[in-house]
Design a protein around this motif. Sequence first.
Motif, short mmCIF file in Angstrom:
data_model
loop_
_atom_site.label_atom_id
_atom_site.label_comp_id
_atom_site.label_asym_id
_atom_site.label_seq_id
_atom_site.Cartn_x
_atom_site.Cartn_y
_atom_site.Cartn_z
N ARG A 80 0.82 -1.22 0.00
CA ARG A 80 0.00 0.00 0.00
C ARG A 80 0.85 1.27 0.00
N ILE A 81 1.89 1.24 -0.82
CA ILE A 81 2.71 2.43 -1.02
C ILE A 81 2.91 2.61 -2.53
N SER A 82 3.30 3.80 -2.93
CA SER A 82 3.57 4.06 -4.34
C SER A 82 5.04 3.76 -4.63
N LEU A 83 5.36 3.65 -5.91
CA LEU A 83 6.78 3.48 -6.28
C LEU A 83 7.58 4.69 -5.80
N ARG A 84 6.98 5.86 -5.89
CA ARG A 84 7.65 7.07 -5.41
C ARG A 84 7.99 6.95 -3.93
N ASP A 85 6.99 6.47 -3.15
CA ASP A 85 7.23 6.28 -1.72
C ASP A 85 8.36 5.29 -1.48
N PHE A 86 8.42 4.26 -2.31
CA PHE A 86 9.47 3.24 -2.14
C PHE A 86 10.85 3.86 -2.24
N PHE A 87 11.02 4.79 -3.18
CA PHE A 87 12.34 5.37 -3.42
C PHE A 87 12.60 6.66 -2.67
N ASP A 88 11.56 7.25 -2.08
CA ASP A 88 11.75 8.49 -1.31
C ASP A 88 12.47 8.20 0.00
N ASP A 89 13.18 9.21 0.47
CA ASP A 89 13.83 9.13 1.77
C ASP A 89 12.79 9.47 2.83
N PRO A 90 12.47 8.51 3.71
CA PRO A 90 11.44 8.76 4.72
C PRO A 90 11.72 9.96 5.61
N ALA A 91 12.98 10.31 5.78
CA ALA A 91 13.32 11.45 6.62
C ALA A 91 12.89 12.77 5.98
N GLU A 92 12.66 12.75 4.66
CA GLU A 92 12.31 13.97 3.95
C GLU A 92 10.82 14.13 3.72
N ARG A 93 9.99 13.21 4.23
CA ARG A 93 8.57 13.29 3.95
C ARG A 93 7.76 12.84 5.15
N SER A 94 6.53 13.27 5.14
CA SER A 94 5.58 12.81 6.13
C SER A 94 4.79 11.67 5.51
N GLU A 95 4.69 10.54 6.18
CA GLU A 95 4.05 9.35 5.61
C GLU A 95 2.55 9.52 5.40
N LEU A 96 1.86 10.19 6.29
CA LEU A 96 0.41 10.30 6.19
C LEU A 96 -0.05 10.98 4.91
N PRO A 97 0.45 12.18 4.56
CA PRO A 97 -0.01 12.79 3.31
C PRO A 97 0.29 11.93 2.08
N ASP A 98 1.44 11.29 2.01
CA ASP A 98 1.78 10.45 0.87
C ASP A 98 0.83 9.26 0.79
N ARG A 99 0.53 8.65 1.90
CA ARG A 99 -0.37 7.50 1.90
C ARG A 99 -1.77 7.93 1.50
N LEU A 100 -2.22 9.08 1.99
CA LEU A 100 -3.52 9.59 1.60
C LEU A 100 -3.55 9.91 0.11
N SER A 101 -2.50 10.54 -0.39
CA SER A 101 -2.43 10.87 -1.81
C SER A 101 -2.49 9.61 -2.65
N TYR A 102 -1.80 8.58 -2.22
CA TYR A 102 -1.80 7.31 -2.95
C TYR A 102 -3.20 6.71 -2.98
N GLN A 103 -3.87 6.70 -1.84
CA GLN A 103 -5.21 6.13 -1.78
C GLN A 103 -6.20 6.95 -2.62
N ILE A 104 -6.09 8.26 -2.56
CA ILE A 104 -6.98 9.12 -3.34
C ILE A 104 -6.74 8.91 -4.83
N ALA A 105 -5.49 8.78 -5.23
CA ALA A 105 -5.16 8.56 -6.64
C ALA A 105 -5.74 7.26 -7.16
N ARG A 106 -5.93 6.28 -6.29
CA ARG A 106 -6.47 4.98 -6.71
C ARG A 106 -8.00 4.97 -6.76
N MET A 107 -8.64 6.04 -6.28
CA MET A 107 -10.11 6.11 -6.28
C MET A 107 -10.62 6.44 -7.68
N THR A 108 -11.86 6.04 -7.92
CA THR A 108 -12.52 6.44 -9.16
C THR A 108 -12.86 7.93 -9.06
N ALA A 109 -13.18 8.53 -10.21
CA ALA A 109 -13.56 9.94 -10.22
C ALA A 109 -14.78 10.18 -9.33
#
Length: 99
Positions: free
Chosen positions: A55-84
Amino acid sequence: MDIGQHIIQLREAQGWSTNRLAYNCGLSQSFLRSVELGEKGISVESLSLLCDALRISLRDFFDDPAERSELPDRLSYQIARMTAEQQKALSSFLNTIVN
């Protein structure tokens, strides 16, 4: 970045065995273990399946966790997978609680 070690870290963070991750992403356990040990490489397609299972994106896989907050990325990933339609419903819901 050591991809195999990173897979192990992500898998263990979920509390999953190699078998469970392999099953969840549709890869063989022996192949996944070989990737984790650095004995084999992994294709982008297989890595994408693995990321979907985690339940992560490829971008999340390669991002440095110290440089990002996990919650917004995870939410963005889930929203991107939703239908319109689902995205529109979520937007309507958020508007009701924000305003």
